[in-house]
Design a protein around this motif. Sequence first.
Motif: not given
Length: 791
Positions: A181-188, A391-397
Amino acid sequence: MRLARRDFLSLAGGAIGGVALGNVTLRGLSRLNEALAPESALYPGEEKIAYSICSMCSGGCGLRVRTVGGKAVKVDGNPSYPVNRGGVCPRAQALLQWVYHPDRVLSPRRRSKPDQPWETISWEEAVNTLAVTLRRLRAADQQNRLLVISGRGSGLVTQLCSSFLSVYGGNPLFCLPSGMETTQQALELMAGRPETSEGGAYRLAYDLENSRYVLNFGCDLLEGWGTPGHTLRLFGRWRDSSRGRRTTLIHFGSRPSVSAVRADEWVPMEVGTYGAAALGIAFVLISEDLYNREFVANSTSGFEDWTDAAGRQHIGFRRWVREEYRLSVVSEMTGIPSETLVRVAREFASGPGAVALGPRQSPTQPGRLSDALAIQALNALVGSVGAKGGVTLVPDRGWPLPAQDAGGIQPSPSLEKMLSLLEQSPEVLVLDEAAWLFDVLDTAHLDMLRRIPMVVTTSSLEDATTSMATLALPDCSPLEKWAEGQSPSVYPYELLGLTEPVLSPRGESRPWTEILLALAQATDPAIAAKFPWKDLPALLRANADQVASRQNGYLFGAEVDEQWQRLLERSGWWGPDWNSAEQFWEQFRTKGGWWDPVGWPAEPQRSFSTPSGRFEFYSLKLDELLRARGGIRAASQLPPDWDRQILPHHAALLPPTDPKQFELVLEPYEPLTFFGGGMRELPFLQQISGPYGGPKGWQSWIELSEEDARHRGIQGEDMVWVESARGRIRRRARVLEGAMPGVVGAPLGGPPQEGRWAVPEDSLAEILVPISDPVLEVRSHTVTRVNIYKV
Ligand code: SF4
């Protein structure tokens, strides 16, 4: 002469790799395992091979199960399942011990209090017992007195449970964090949310299969990071000589973990200095002009000094790093020699496909945002955000749960929030595969749990959740029900798995999904109307029809066919494997699933959905968030050092304490065998978890360096006190060759506290001092200052 930590850091490094953890071995079957042997012996009868999906952790790897005479006798990985391609982690090998466990809870049960005997009841009575209470709370507008805590990963059952709570009203579902979660928030914050078409959900993903150079800041890659089955397979590929290239893995960390020891190089460092180390490497990239100038110039903002719309001057990332994170300063903070930082930085920048992971993260130990921002800045400097191998953020349907108005997934509250909800005296607490919770609860929280009038468990084993419960609704094992999976943590592609039951359920156990559907029917007609499926296959079929209608992706098949399909699709060709929803359903369940392997950005990402449209070294979103939190309305109210809080930076992890009072730093870790909590009732997992497994059961331990042990007169296997500001617990000492002086390790969680193989012992949670991230306000048990002395 005593070896100080600083001396260790300057002497250590990759040379120590390979010596630690040498005595953690598979010991073979002990008497504990022999107790289960008759159940897993060969049976006369027809041999069959069937496929299933593992739910021993949130990874959801594909399984290949051999049955003889209707009994499962062997579990391997499913070679067609893209996540693990035939591999499984050691946890899956214990699955048969779950299925045939002599203490399986095989029927619903009820009791008035946890200290009273259980009474076996019918499923109708069990569901009604819960439904009556839920109806009463709803009628009194007290839906928030229901709290559901789950240990399952993302998937259809999680979405169904979340939808049920959404329609019921009140608290959202609390799920075990993935640790990302923390890494995801940083990238976001720095790169923005990805564009999504359905539901708006997205997740962090790495293209590690194509990475050339991996800088790992403390993640236990081989012990339960991401999806262990997937990560272990990748690790094998990184070293597969037939690929024609080798991926280099550099591990930064303070503990000689399995990941550190198996890496190409272990760089020992001071506890909690990942952000500083990342910025030290950034200093070299910038000073030696090694960064990706094209990406930084065209696709980032905040690299050079800049002026905002209000006329306020801001320091750019380049000057910030060069002034604040000079090599001598970083070396002093981290204990890493300057020459190591220079060498690693040059290697990192020597070609595409370099990626930085971290900071150290696991479900109960999310890393800090300041470290995560520094690590993502490093990825941006080499142009690896949204690029191949990066690394990236991908849609998660995920599963397209039909009837969208049944309510979508709501965000889980943080661990901090969940504990505060527990403190508000819920009337009903449902613990769904949530034995992990007991690793982070201390005595005070356990007492709170005991005061809750109705505690419901879905566990099928006698574990910590059944000991607290007054109503047991036992779920089946994964082999006894329709199994479904979806893209696990950090996996780069969209994927849905589906398999039919391999075995008939033992006793009266039932899938939790079907219990939820029955509960919706029994609680309220208005809720029932949102969940119209008569059983799980009907729900799965409705979902499958929606996937078929998307007109993309492929049904699972041989790897070589998939590579050909990918090639065709990248050239603009795509043809469905199915002609109708009926045909899709037939093949979906026989082939084991569907995936879309073309989702990763084919071309490097050039624009980002941030306020500036670029990757932001200075996150404008974070700036906005912190201004709002501080009630700052005008630029004139900002403190002079405001930029320091926004730019990637190092922040001290531990509060200052008299070092004479607590000389050592304790770093808890989650061993792979108990990753994500639970299942420690299985003897095989106890046995392979560490050096102190044996006929009497598994015992937890504390790892300390030879130097620290000698200084305290402690020898291996001595019983010691581990004392923090919160109290003290007993542990067996393990003197670990290669461990850093001043740093001690301890497995989080311990042996089972219930059942025939219970080994009572003090909980590590009793001495851990929680640390809260100053920005995200997320609680973690990352490190605690301690002293150790002989009992
Ligand atoms: S990684 Fe998780 S899902 Fe995969 S085999 Fe291991 S326990 Fe099962």
